[in-house]
Design a protein around this motif. Structure first.
Motif, PDB file in Angstrom:
ATOM      1  N   ASP A 169     -89.813 -19.860 -44.912  1.00 10.21           N
ATOM      2  CA  ASP A 169     -89.028 -19.055 -43.980  1.00 10.21           C
ATOM      3  C   ASP A 169     -89.915 -18.430 -42.908  1.00 10.21           C
ATOM      4  OD1 ASP A 169     -86.577 -19.585 -45.137  1.00 10.21           O
ATOM      5  OD2 ASP A 169     -86.616 -17.808 -46.432  1.00 10.21           O
ATOM      6  N   ALA A 170     -91.072 -17.933 -43.327  1.00 12.55           N
ATOM      7  CA  ALA A 170     -91.980 -17.295 -42.376  1.00 12.55           C
ATOM      8  C   ALA A 170     -92.531 -18.283 -41.352  1.00 12.55           C
ATOM      9  CB  ALA A 170     -93.132 -16.623 -43.129  1.00 12.55           C
ATOM     10  N   ALA A 171     -92.698 -19.541 -41.781  1.00 13.76           N
ATOM     11  CA  ALA A 171     -93.300 -20.554 -40.901  1.00 13.76           C
ATOM     12  C   ALA A 171     -92.274 -21.421 -40.184  1.00 13.76           C
ATOM     13  CB  ALA A 171     -94.232 -21.443 -41.720  1.00 13.76           C
ATOM     14  N   GLY A 172     -90.975 -21.252 -40.497  1.00  9.95           N
ATOM     15  CA  GLY A 172     -89.951 -22.078 -39.857  1.00  9.95           C
ATOM     16  C   GLY A 172     -89.895 -23.491 -40.392  1.00  9.95           C
ATOM     17  N   VAL A 173     -90.153 -23.631 -41.687  1.00  6.34           N
ATOM     18  CA  VAL A 173     -90.068 -24.942 -42.334  1.00  6.34           C
ATOM     19  C   VAL A 173     -88.685 -25.084 -42.972  1.00  6.34           C
ATOM     20  CG1 VAL A 173     -90.986 -26.412 -44.163  1.00  6.34           C
ATOM     21  CG2 VAL A 173     -92.549 -25.017 -42.782  1.00  6.34           C
ATOM     22  N   PRO A 174     -87.895 -26.108 -42.620  1.00  2.58           N
ATOM     23  CA  PRO A 174     -86.540 -26.247 -43.165  1.00  2.58           C
ATOM     24  C   PRO A 174     -86.557 -26.571 -44.666  1.00  2.58           C
ATOM     25  CG  PRO A 174     -86.822 -27.549 -41.167  1.00  2.58           C
ATOM     26  CD  PRO A 174     -88.184 -27.125 -41.606  1.00  2.58           C
ATOM     27  N   TRP A 175     -85.751 -25.835 -45.410  1.00  4.06           N
ATOM     28  CA  TRP A 175     -85.623 -26.079 -46.838  1.00  4.06           C
ATOM     29  C   TRP A 175     -84.218 -25.650 -47.264  1.00  4.06           C
ATOM     30  CZ3 TRP A 175     -84.482 -22.438 -50.625  1.00  4.06           C
ATOM     31  CH2 TRP A 175     -84.447 -21.104 -50.171  1.00  4.06           C
ATOM     32  N   GLY A 176     -83.842 -25.995 -48.480  1.00  2.41           N
ATOM     33  CA  GLY A 176     -82.546 -25.587 -48.987  1.00  2.41           C
ATOM     34  C   GLY A 176     -82.552 -25.504 -50.497  1.00  2.41           C
ATOM     35  N   PRO A 177     -81.687 -24.653 -51.060  1.00  2.00           N
ATOM     36  CA  PRO A 177     -81.553 -24.545 -52.513  1.00  2.00           C
ATOM     37  C   PRO A 177     -80.567 -25.575 -53.053  1.00  2.00           C
ATOM     38  CG  PRO A 177     -80.154 -22.937 -51.473  1.00  2.00           C
ATOM     39  CD  PRO A 177     -80.856 -23.681 -50.353  1.00  2.00           C
ATOM     40  N   ILE A 178     -80.522 -25.700 -54.351  1.00  2.00           N
ATOM     41  CA  ILE A 178     -79.523 -26.547 -55.014  1.00  2.00           C
ATOM     42  C   ILE A 178     -78.697 -25.624 -55.902  1.00  2.00           C
ATOM     43  CG2 ILE A 178     -79.131 -28.513 -56.551  1.00  2.00           C
ATOM     44  CD1 ILE A 178     -81.916 -29.534 -55.643  1.00  2.00           C
ATOM     45  N   HIS A 179     -77.531 -25.281 -55.433  1.00  2.00           N
ATOM     46  CA  HIS A 179     -76.710 -24.263 -56.075  1.00  2.00           C
ATOM     47  C   HIS A 179     -75.690 -24.843 -57.038  1.00  2.00           C
ATOM     48  CE1 HIS A 179     -77.330 -21.040 -52.703  1.00  2.00           C
ATOM     49  NE2 HIS A 179     -78.260 -20.971 -53.633  1.00  2.00           N
ATOM     50  N   THR A 180     -75.401 -24.110 -58.093  1.00  2.00           N
ATOM     51  CA  THR A 180     -74.201 -24.351 -58.884  1.00  2.00           C
ATOM     52  C   THR A 180     -73.006 -23.799 -58.114  1.00  2.00           C
ATOM     53  OG1 THR A 180     -74.344 -22.223 -60.012  1.00  2.00           O
ATOM     54  CG2 THR A 180     -75.540 -24.086 -61.009  1.00  2.00           C
ATOM     55  N   MET A 181     -71.797 -24.125 -58.558  1.00  2.00           N
ATOM     56  CA  MET A 181     -70.614 -23.558 -57.904  1.00  2.00           C
ATOM     57  C   MET A 181     -70.603 -22.033 -58.005  1.00  2.00           C
ATOM     58  SD  MET A 181     -68.600 -25.700 -56.360  1.00  2.00           S
ATOM     59  CE  MET A 181     -70.126 -26.312 -55.701  1.00  2.00           C
ATOM     60  N   GLU A 182     -71.053 -21.507 -59.147  1.00  2.00           N
ATOM     61  CA  GLU A 182     -71.111 -20.054 -59.300  1.00  2.00           C
ATOM     62  C   GLU A 182     -72.031 -19.444 -58.248  1.00  2.00           C
ATOM     63  OE1 GLU A 182     -72.140 -16.698 -62.744  1.00  2.00           O
ATOM     64  OE2 GLU A 182     -72.668 -18.812 -63.051  1.00  2.00           O
ATOM     65  N   GLU A 183     -73.183 -20.078 -58.030  1.00  2.00           N
ATOM     66  CA  GLU A 183     -74.121 -19.576 -57.034  1.00  2.00           C
ATOM     67  C   GLU A 183     -73.586 -19.743 -55.616  1.00  2.00           C
ATOM     68  OE1 GLU A 183     -78.394 -20.335 -59.272  1.00  2.00           O
ATOM     69  OE2 GLU A 183     -77.320 -22.036 -58.391  1.00  2.00           O
ATOM     70  N   VAL A 184     -72.844 -20.825 -55.383  1.00  3.03           N
ATOM     71  CA  VAL A 184     -72.262 -21.043 -54.056  1.00  3.03           C
ATOM     72  C   VAL A 184     -71.370 -19.867 -53.670  1.00  3.03           C
ATOM     73  CG1 VAL A 184     -70.614 -22.439 -52.746  1.00  3.03           C
ATOM     74  CG2 VAL A 184     -72.387 -23.557 -54.100  1.00  3.03           C
TER      75      VAL A 184
END
Length: 394
Positions: A319-334
């Motif tokens: 996040d600090a460096a502007g590198v794209p990433w994403g989590p893998i969420h369960t429906m509960e987390e969504v």
């Protein structure tokens, strides 16, 4: 506001399962009056596609399957048996006053009852008649039925989805949701809206022919173009992207994340964060094309690198460096995610029998939408007087 865009448009919904109902739910969300015609005993097949079910709040036997809830809000349910002469007469009267009719029966089925496009055009030339089938209205397989799963395979999607040969769990894999059905519903929605716009100019309706096979082939997108340009079949690459690298799932010390590098500058920033600026200078990895060509070697390096830190360590640095990433969420987390909650994607409608019905906001509509109308119980709006009133409402 878009939730009133189709006010005054009446839709006669003779579709079942997912593709057709997804389209008509979109139309209802946009303000159309949608009358869902169902078999008096069975109703839409997906009423029985459970568990889970939402039971009646009043303790009665009434219930709604979660599957049915997902694609039938905002509609009226009328039970009509078009196998009987009186049922045909009721449908003809409804069609006479409809703007749009949506059906997904096998080719020729409705013609046997005088409910095909040619017959209805004669009594309502402004009618937009949408047919959704597996293979389309013509061709050598036009008379065959088919479900989403069939077209994920037949259209090519499953041939390059899954782990590559030689890996654990290798083999073709379907998506976890009926992506061809949902996409067909979206293409069908666009077609109906375009036909309504065209009718303003011509004064005439038309017959729209949408096939799940056509949609499945179109959904190949860049993979289809990759084949057409190269003549080579796309291969299964697990979670890796065929045209960008590194663009896949990596395992950290305590979980997984998605690294989504879309250009060479982002890769250089990632290498700095990872403490391996040398990778960005390596002739093999300087360009995206090079990283694709040498992905096996690059993946080995990154697969060993990611477990050296926790997911939180990696993602805060990204996040600090502007590198794209994403989590893998369960429906509960969504649905617990603050951005999802801010966007009000979880909505609740209230039904007099089932009580609160949880649903997902249509992404075409803005946050803070108007209160949603719940999906109907089977035959909730049935009755000769109700049908007559619907037909005579204009």
């Amino acid at each position: 506001m878009l939730h009133r865009a189709l006010e005054g448009i009446r839709v006669l919904d003779l579709s079942r399962i997912l593709a057709g109902p997804w389209c008509t739910q979109n139309l209802a969300d946009l303000g159309a009056e949608v009358v869902k015609v169902e078999h008096p005993q069975r109703g839409d097949d997906t009423r029985g596609w459970g568990p889970p079910y939402l039971d009646a709040a009043d303790g009665s036997d009434a219930r709604l399957s979660a599957y049915f809830i997902s694609c039938n809000r905002g509609k009226q349910s009328v039970c009509i048996d078009y196998g009987q002469p009186e049922g045909v007469a009721q449908l003809l009267e409804l069609a006479r006053h409809a703007d749009v009719l949506v059906e997904n029966y096998k080719v020729g089925t409705l013609k046997r009852y005088g409910l095909d496009y040619a017959s209805l055009k004669a009594i309502n030339p402004r009618l937009i008649y949408l047919s959704i089938t597996g293979f389309g209205q013509d061709g050598p397989m036009a008379d065959k039925p088919g479900y989403d799963y069939v077209f994920q395979g037949m259209g090519g999607l499953m041939s390059y989805t899954g782990q590559p040969d030689g890996s654990p769990g290798a083999g073709p894999l379907r998506t976890g949701v009926a992506v061809v059905d949902v996409s067909t519903g979206m293409y069908a929605t666009s077609a109906v809206l375009a036909a309504l716009f065209q009718r303003q100019q011509t004064g005439e309706g038309q017959h729209l022919d949408i096939a799940l096979l056509d949609v499945a082939v179109a959904l190949n997108a860049n993979q289809g173009a990759n084949y057409l340009v190269s003549g080579k079949n796309p291969q299964r690459t697990g979670n890796a992207h065929p045209n960008c690298a590194p663009y896949e799932v990596f395992r950290c010390a305590d979980g997984y994340l998605i690294l989504a590098i879309g250009n060479d500058t982002q890769f250089a920033r990632f290498c700095d964060v990872a403490g391996r600026p040398d990778l960005a200078q390596d002739p093999r990895y300087v360009t995206n094309s090079g990283r694709i060509e040498h992905l096996t070697e690059l993946r080995k390096v990154l697969t060993a690198l990611f477990p050296t830190r926790s997911r939180a360590d990696w993602t805060s640095a990204f996040d600090a460096a502007g590198v794209p990433w994403g989590p893998i969420h369960t429906m509960e987390e969504v649905f617990a995610h603050p951005q999802v909650q801010h966007r009000q994607l979880r909505q609740v409608a209230t039904h007099p029998v089932t009580g609160e019905v949880p649903m997902v906001r249509n992404p075409m509509l803005p946050a803070n939408p108007q209160p949603l109308k719940p999906p109907p119980l089977l035959g909730e709006h049935t009755g000769v007087t109700a049908v007559a009133a619907i037909a005579a409402a204009r």
